[in-house]
Design a protein around this motif. Structure first.
Motif: not given
Length: 659
Positions: A573-601
């Protein structure tokens, strides 16, 4: 009808026994409906990747950072905002790291005062769209009083500032600053998103689906649309031996047998001994497990060999069990998948589509060429022991019951249609039919029938329910399955034939037609939704962004949100996929890079890099009144107004409250 209405109102009067109680609740519900629509969070295809999933849930697909920027942009540096975000994601661990780097007690106290002040301000902003009642329910009991005082402090009465400062300083002096900050962080995580939609595939590939379900059971308000991998586990827990064999094979393939043994306490000893005794030759190369190179646990060559043999043994058992199902159900139209009958066991070849292919492994010690689908006596014993383990695992059934209680084949929610795979279509675009118990089903009716079969299969798991179980297995690899969506599953070919042309699985025409606006609108209409307003929200298929694929289909009418959490897909895919947010202002598609580790975070404050794309923008900010929740509340208001009229007209008498 008058009697029924009167009976209902009298029952309602038990909860609202006076005019004052009724009026108060009407006012409360009307006020709630004028609040901004709360945020919905859509995730899909979690595939056991607990740490990455947990991080996305903690940061609300970047929503926490967006809130921090709204409040503190221009007041805090990027470094300070990143640190605050990390504290919210992992409060205990991050605070310990920060405190250990400070040299004096004064610095430590200053850190706690500053962080508590900032996180209180952020939390107050996050909860501002909710009623106090809802916020109270989300507060951790240990610090509920303190948090409520700080969140809803009186900003007009300036002479109370010393009171609020004293609360914070007292908590810190009692060495409970970390616990208070962690409690605030939990509230923010819990309320930055109001409702979570999990659009399928919690199980398989990754190592910790059980931990993901534990997290979901203890977190947001949510719903689940079952994925094909979820249904495989649901079928195994219902008593389907064919589903169970697939579950074990996949876990062996991805070196995740610990899920079965350690997480669910199901012994695989019988399979291990059987494979060692019957698969004596070292001819198991196609069955070697995929070893995670990032795994901290060392795996020895002998262990790899053992897993490969278990994989080989359970694969043959799976093909035998599936063959018997196919022969029992001609309506499945799967005779072409009776591959054990197409093998020339003497030559080590197989005939497919009029062409002969050599087998990469011609070692079949448990197959009788004259009756290839019959289990040996030893295999029958192994299957029964494994099945007993799946039927009697307390923790597994706790999780499966959660999937049934919160899940469904599809969901209609706030004018959107959510499902994991597809609505099966014929090549001409019409809805594909499937015969179940001599009756044909298609479109919405087909998905409803599949759900009915799944529920009855599980409810009757301790009884003779082979027919239900066969249809549950069909969800895994049948061509009219809404969860599979392909013409065939080429597991055998991938294991035994090197020619990759035989590995091709042709997708249902739905996956081409979903680019077509008219098709998407027809599907929305089939499910009783307004095609001018609704969207289809899909999981199941990774979006190959690096090849130019767009997750928005049919001019944004359909959105693919495969989360891409599974590391097996990320090179493609070249990335870690998508999630979606839908609030009172509308919809936003969010793309993510791969999660490395909790240590990095924690240490480097490296978050999942997210890019947001507007899908739909509301012309006017949407309120609760315009949502499914608003429809239910409107009905409640109407019922309460009838109760109020009954009180005022003397049809029902108020209950006198004791002083």
């Amino acid at each position: 009808m008058i009697v029924q209405t009167d009976k209902y109102l009298r029952l309602l009067s038990k909860e609202y026994p006076t005019i004052a109680d009724t009026v108060t609740e009407i006012i409360n519900l009307e006020a709630i409906m004028n609040l901004p629509k709360a945020t919905e969070h859509f995730i899909s295809d979690l595939h056991g990747e607990y740490y990455a999933v947990q991080h996305v849930l903690r940061n609300g697909s970047g929503n926490v950072k967006e809130k921090i920027k709204e409040i503190f942009q221009g007041r805090l540096s990027s470094k300070e905002m990143n640190q605050l975000a990390t504290i919210i994601y992992y409060p205990d661990k991050k605070i310990d790291l920060i405190v250990s780097s400070l040299e004096t007690q004064e610095e430590i106290e200053e850190f706690f005062i500053l962080t508590t002040t900032r996180i209180t301000e952020l939390c107050a902003f996050v909860v501002s769209k909710y009623t106090r009642s809802k916020v109270r329910k989300a507060l951790p009991s240990d610090y509920a009083y303190i948090i409520e005082e700080l969140l809803f402090k009186d900003t007009i009465m300036s002479n109370k500032e010393d009171y609020y400062d004293k609360i914070i300083k007292t908590v810190i002096s009692l060495k409970r600053g970390k616990e208070l900050i962690a409690a605030f962080a939990y509230v923010i995580q819990r309320l930055v998103v109001d409702h979570l939609h999990v659009v399928g595939d919690i199980y398989d590939r990754g190592p910790y689906p059980d931990r993901i379900i534990d997290t979901l059971m203890d977190g947001h308000e949510l719903d689940i649309q079952w994925g094909n991998h979820d249904v495989l586990w649901m079928g195994a827990a219902s008593g389907s031996a064919a589903c169970m064999a697939n579950v074990i094979r996949i876990c062996a393939r991805y070196d995740n047998l610990e899920i079965i043994e350690d997480a669910y306490g199901i012994s695989l000893r019988s399979l291990m001994l059987f494979s060692e005794m019957n698969y004596l030759e070292d001819r198991y190369e196609p069955f070697m497990p995929k070893i995670n190179p990032d795994s901290e646990e060392k795996i020895y060559p002998e262990e790899i060999r053992q897993i490969a043999k278990m994989n080989q043994a359970i694969s043959i058992i799976q093909f035998k069990l599936e063959g018997e199902i196919i022969k029992r159900h001609p309506e499945f139209e799967m005779d072409d998948r009776l591959l054990l009958s197409k093998i020339d066991y003497a030559k080590g070849t197989i005939m497919l589509g009029g062409k002969e292919y050599p087998l990469t492994c011609d070692y079949f010690p448990t197959i009788d060429p004259k009756n290839p689908y019959k289990l040996t006596e030893e295999e029958e014993v192994v299957v029964q022991k494994l099945m007993d383990g799946f039927l009697n695992s307390e923790r597994l059934h706790k999780h499966i019951q959660f999937l049934y209680s919160r899940g469904s084949m599809y969901l209609k929610y706030n004018e959107n249609l959510l499902f994991h795979g597809c609505v099966p279509l014929n090549k001409d675009g019409s809805f594909m039919e499937m015969t179940i118990n001599q009756k044909k089903y298609s479109g919405k009716a087909l998905l409803d029938k599949y759900e009915d079969v799944l529920r009855k299969g599980y409810l009757n798991r301790k009884k003779e329910n082979q027919e239900y179980l066969d249809y549950i297995w069909y969800q895994w690899e049948g061509k009219a399955s809404s969860l599979f969506g392909k013409d065939k599953m080429t597991t055998f070919e991938r294991l035994y034939i090197s020619d990759k042309r035989t590995h091709i699985e042709e997708k249902n025409i739905y996956y081409k037609e979903r680019d077509n606006v008219e098709t998407c609108e027809r599907i929305l209409e089939e499910f009783g939704l307004d095609p001018s307003k609704g969207h289809i929200i899909n999981g199941h298929t990774p979006v190959k962004e690096k090849r130019g694929e767009n997750p928005l289909k049919a001019d944004g009418k359909l959105i693919v949100i495969d989360g891409g959490f599974s590391k097996a897909y990320q090179d493609t895919t070249g990335l870690a996929g998508y999630t979606l947010l839908y609030n009172s202002f509308g919809m936003q598609l969010v793309s993510h890079q791969p999660f490395t580790s909790v240590h990095d975070a924690l240490v480097n404050e490296i978050d999942i890099v997210s890019t947001r794309r507007i899908v739909d923008k509301e012309l006017e900010r949407k309120t609760v009144r315009e949502t499914d929740v608003g429809i239910r509340l409107t009905q409640q208001v109407q019922d309460l107004q009838k109760l109020l009229a009954a009180y005022q007209e003397g049809h029902i008498v108020e209950t006198v409250k004791k002083k």
